[in-house]
Every structure is written in structure tokens, then in C-alpha cells.
Scaffold this motif. Structure first.
Motif, PDB file in Angstrom:
ATOM      1  N   ASP A  55       0.854  -1.180   0.000  1.00 37.65           N
ATOM      2  CA  ASP A  55       0.000   0.000   0.000  1.00 37.65           C
ATOM      3  C   ASP A  55       0.890   1.230   0.000  1.00 37.65           C
ATOM      4  O   ASP A  55       1.870   1.293   0.747  1.00 37.65           O
ATOM      5  CB  ASP A  55      -0.895  -0.011   1.242  1.00 37.65           C
ATOM      6  N   GLY A  56       0.551   2.205  -0.804  1.00 38.13           N
ATOM      7  CA  GLY A  56       1.360   3.424  -0.871  1.00 38.13           C
ATOM      8  C   GLY A  56       2.780   3.091  -1.275  1.00 38.13           C
ATOM      9  O   GLY A  56       3.032   2.412  -2.253  1.00 38.13           O
ATOM     10  N   GLY A  57       3.741   3.526  -0.488  1.00 33.27           N
ATOM     11  CA  GLY A  57       5.139   3.251  -0.768  1.00 33.27           C
ATOM     12  C   GLY A  57       5.645   1.958  -0.162  1.00 33.27           C
ATOM     13  O   GLY A  57       6.824   1.652  -0.255  1.00 33.27           O
ATOM     14  N   PHE A  58       4.769   1.182   0.487  1.00 34.57           N
ATOM     15  CA  PHE A  58       5.183  -0.064   1.129  1.00 34.57           C
ATOM     16  C   PHE A  58       5.181  -1.232   0.146  1.00 34.57           C
ATOM     17  O   PHE A  58       4.246  -1.385  -0.646  1.00 34.57           O
ATOM     18  CB  PHE A  58       4.263  -0.412   2.306  1.00 34.57           C
ATOM     19  N   ASN A  59       6.225  -2.028   0.207  1.00 34.99           N
ATOM     20  CA  ASN A  59       6.345  -3.269  -0.555  1.00 34.99           C
ATOM     21  C   ASN A  59       6.805  -4.365   0.398  1.00 34.99           C
ATOM     22  O   ASN A  59       7.407  -4.078   1.431  1.00 34.99           O
ATOM     23  CB  ASN A  59       7.403  -3.151  -1.657  1.00 34.99           C
ATOM     24  N   TRP A  60       6.535  -5.592   0.038  1.00 34.21           N
ATOM     25  CA  TRP A  60       7.147  -6.709   0.739  1.00 34.21           C
ATOM     26  C   TRP A  60       7.899  -7.524  -0.299  1.00 34.21           C
ATOM     27  O   TRP A  60       7.610  -7.450  -1.485  1.00 34.21           O
ATOM     28  CB  TRP A  60       6.138  -7.539   1.531  1.00 34.21           C
ATOM     29  N   TYR A  61       8.895  -8.257   0.148  1.00 32.98           N
ATOM     30  CA  TYR A  61       9.707  -9.018  -0.786  1.00 32.98           C
ATOM     31  C   TYR A  61      10.143 -10.338  -0.148  1.00 32.98           C
ATOM     32  O   TYR A  61      10.182 -10.492   1.070  1.00 32.98           O
ATOM     33  CB  TYR A  61      10.930  -8.219  -1.254  1.00 32.98           C
ATOM     34  N   VAL A  62      10.456 -11.269  -1.026  1.00 32.03           N
ATOM     35  CA  VAL A  62      10.933 -12.583  -0.617  1.00 32.03           C
ATOM     36  C   VAL A  62      12.024 -12.983  -1.602  1.00 32.03           C
ATOM     37  O   VAL A  62      11.986 -12.598  -2.771  1.00 32.03           O
ATOM     38  CB  VAL A  62       9.771 -13.601  -0.571  1.00 32.03           C
ATOM     39  N   GLY A  63      13.022 -13.716  -1.120  1.00 28.99           N
ATOM     40  CA  GLY A  63      14.107 -14.094  -2.006  1.00 28.99           C
ATOM     41  C   GLY A  63      14.884 -15.284  -1.506  1.00 28.99           C
ATOM     42  O   GLY A  63      14.682 -15.777  -0.395  1.00 28.99           O
ATOM     43  N   ALA A  64      15.802 -15.742  -2.342  1.00 30.02           N
ATOM     44  CA  ALA A  64      16.671 -16.866  -2.005  1.00 30.02           C
ATOM     45  C   ALA A  64      18.019 -16.648  -2.666  1.00 30.02           C
ATOM     46  O   ALA A  64      18.130 -15.976  -3.690  1.00 30.02           O
ATOM     47  CB  ALA A  64      16.054 -18.172  -2.482  1.00 30.02           C
ATOM     48  N   GLY A  65      19.051 -17.232  -2.082  1.00 28.71           N
ATOM     49  CA  GLY A  65      20.384 -17.106  -2.645  1.00 28.71           C
ATOM     50  C   GLY A  65      21.411 -17.781  -1.771  1.00 28.71           C
ATOM     51  O   GLY A  65      21.126 -18.753  -1.083  1.00 28.71           O
ATOM     52  N   GLY A  66      22.606 -17.238  -1.783  1.00 32.21           N
ATOM     53  CA  GLY A  66      23.693 -17.822  -1.010  1.00 32.21           C
ATOM     54  C   GLY A  66      24.904 -16.929  -1.068  1.00 32.21           C
ATOM     55  O   GLY A  66      24.834 -15.784  -1.498  1.00 32.21           O
ATOM     56  N   GLY A  67      26.034 -17.495  -0.651  1.00 33.26           N
ATOM     57  CA  GLY A  67      27.244 -16.698  -0.670  1.00 33.26           C
ATOM     58  C   GLY A  67      28.445 -17.446  -0.149  1.00 33.26           C
ATOM     59  O   GLY A  67      28.413 -18.663   0.050  1.00 33.26           O
ATOM     60  N   ILE A  68      29.494 -16.677   0.098  1.00 32.42           N
ATOM     61  CA  ILE A  68      30.769 -17.210   0.571  1.00 32.42           C
ATOM     62  C   ILE A  68      31.304 -16.270   1.642  1.00 32.42           C
ATOM     63  O   ILE A  68      31.027 -15.070   1.626  1.00 32.42           O
ATOM     64  CB  ILE A  68      31.775 -17.358  -0.601  1.00 32.42           C
ATOM     65  N   GLY A  69      32.062 -16.837   2.556  1.00 30.77           N
ATOM     66  CA  GLY A  69      32.668 -16.028   3.603  1.00 30.77           C
ATOM     67  C   GLY A  69      33.957 -16.638   4.078  1.00 30.77           C
ATOM     68  O   GLY A  69      34.267 -17.803   3.781  1.00 30.77           O
ATOM     69  N   SER A  70      34.724 -15.868   4.835  1.00 34.38           N
ATOM     70  CA  SER A  70      35.984 -16.349   5.366  1.00 34.38           C
ATOM     71  C   SER A  70      36.291 -15.616   6.666  1.00 34.38           C
ATOM     72  O   SER A  70      36.050 -14.411   6.776  1.00 34.38           O
ATOM     73  CB  SER A  70      37.115 -16.115   4.365  1.00 34.38           C
ATOM     74  N   TYR A  71      36.809 -16.358   7.642  1.00 33.66           N
ATOM     75  CA  TYR A  71      37.256 -15.807   8.914  1.00 33.66           C
ATOM     76  C   TYR A  71      38.729 -16.111   9.091  1.00 33.66           C
ATOM     77  O   TYR A  71      39.193 -17.192   8.745  1.00 33.66           O
ATOM     78  CB  TYR A  71      36.539 -16.476  10.098  1.00 33.66           C
ATOM     79  N   SER A  72      39.443 -15.186   9.672  1.00 29.56           N
ATOM     80  CA  SER A  72      40.791 -15.435  10.169  1.00 29.56           C
ATOM     81  C   SER A  72      40.739 -15.141  11.655  1.00 29.56           C
ATOM     82  O   SER A  72      40.192 -14.131  12.078  1.00 29.56           O
ATOM     83  CB  SER A  72      41.804 -14.502   9.504  1.00 29.56           C
ATOM     84  N   PHE A  73      41.298 -16.045  12.441  1.00 27.52           N
ATOM     85  CA  PHE A  73      41.247 -15.846  13.884  1.00 27.52           C
ATOM     86  C   PHE A  73      42.437 -16.524  14.532  1.00 27.52           C
ATOM     87  O   PHE A  73      43.132 -17.340  13.925  1.00 27.52           O
ATOM     88  CB  PHE A  73      39.933 -16.354  14.473  1.00 27.52           C
ATOM     89  N   GLN A  74      42.651 -16.161  15.766  1.00 29.85           N
ATOM     90  CA  GLN A  74      43.754 -16.723  16.517  1.00 29.85           C
ATOM     91  C   GLN A  74      43.184 -17.384  17.760  1.00 29.85           C
ATOM     92  O   GLN A  74      42.451 -16.755  18.531  1.00 29.85           O
ATOM     93  CB  GLN A  74      44.745 -15.631  16.897  1.00 29.85           C
TER      94      GLN A  74
END
Length: 166
Positions: free
Chosen positions: A86-105
Motif C-alpha cells: 500500500d502506498g510506498g510499502f512493498n514486501w519481498y521474498v528471495g533466495a540465494g547464497g554466498g561465501i565467507g571467510s574468517y581469520s582468527f587466533q
């Protein structure tokens, strides 16, 4: 029972055949939330049609947990379907993925953990009359990788985003 089936079919049909929403060709901004150590992400959206788009988010963080120092990055890509409310409001739904990396001690040793993840996305947004878009979304993510930093868990990410549209 027959009326219930007809009403259900009518509601589903209405949801799937609503008028096309014209979304901005591009939007860039910040997505601020927290899931497994990531707080802020640079977020870019690219329209792929009248009611679907691609969202790319790059997050990075460094800090200290109770056990170790860490730094890392996470890149997420999501395909989203946008529906007007309604008005300027929208709803959305999606799917996907990704990659990540951590460095830690930990225990005096430097370690790196790289992982991939699958993600879903559901949210609500408000499109102002100025080129500003604000949204609140929920993104569950499940990671697959080394277990060193606990990336095989299901994470629930809730974030507030603000983007400039152009």
C-alpha cells in the motif's frame, strides 16, 4: 468446503497477479544487522524486471570474542521478488547464497575458515518519494564449511537497511 477452496484460490491468484511494481533500477546503501559476527554490510540492488531484483551484500568485521580475535568477510547474493502492499510499502521474498571467510587466533595459532552458505530472505520496505529506500528483513542462513568457527549452524539475521536509489 467448496467456498473455502474458491476463496483460497482467489487469494492466491490475487497475490500472484497483482499489478507490476516499478522498482528502482539501482540502489546502494548499508544493511545493518548482526548474525554470527557481521554487523554492517554494503548493499547493492539491481532491478532485473518490474518486480524482481538482485541484491549483493558485502560485509566485513574484525573484533574480539570471548575466546579469540577475529576478522572476516561475507559476500551474499539474493534473487528477490517484490510485491506492492500500500502506498510506498512493498514486501519481498528471495533466495540465494554466498561465501565467507574468517581469520582468527586461538590457542596461540592462526587459523582461517572459509565457508559457503545458503540463505532465504523476507522483508518489508518503504519507498519514499525522494530517492530513499528503507527496509527491515529477516534472513535465515545455513553455512557449510570447516567447523572451526561454528559455520555449520543455522543463523537468523535481522537487519535494517537504508539505500539511495538511482
Amino acid at each position: 468446503m467448496k467456498k473455502l477452496v474458491l476463496v483460497s484460490l482467489a487469494l492466491i491468484g490475487f497475490a500472484l497477479t497483482t499489478d507490476a511494481q516499478v522498482i528502482s533500477d539501482n540502489a546502494i546503501g548499508l544493511r545493518m544487522g548482526d548474525s554470527d559476527g557481521f554487523g554492517a554490510e554494503i548493499s547493492y540492488q539491481r532491478a532485473l524486471g518490474d518486480n524482481n531484483r538482485l541484491e549483493l551484500d558485502l560485509g566485513w568485521r574484525d573484533g574480539r570474542s570471548s575466546n579469540f580475535d577475529f576478522d572476516g568477510f561475507k559476500l551474499a547474493g539474493l534473487y528477490q521478488w517484490v510485491y506492492p502492499l500500500d502506498g510506498g510499502f512493498n514486501w519481498y521474498v528471495g533466495a540465494g547464497g554466498g561465501i565467507g571467510s574468517y581469520s582468527f587466533q586461538t590457542d596461540g595459532m592462526d587459523k582461517t575458515d572459509t565457508f559457503i552458505f545458503a540463505a532465504g530472505d523476507i522483508g518489508i520496505e518503504y519507498d519514499f518519494e525522494i530517492p530513499l529506500l528503507i527496509s527491515l528483513d529477516f534472513r535465515p542462513e545455513i553455512g557449510f564449511g570447516d567447523d572451526a568457527y561454528n559455520n555449520n549452524d543455522l543463523d537468523f539475521d535481522i537487519a535494517l537497511s537504508i539505500r539511495y536509489q538511482f
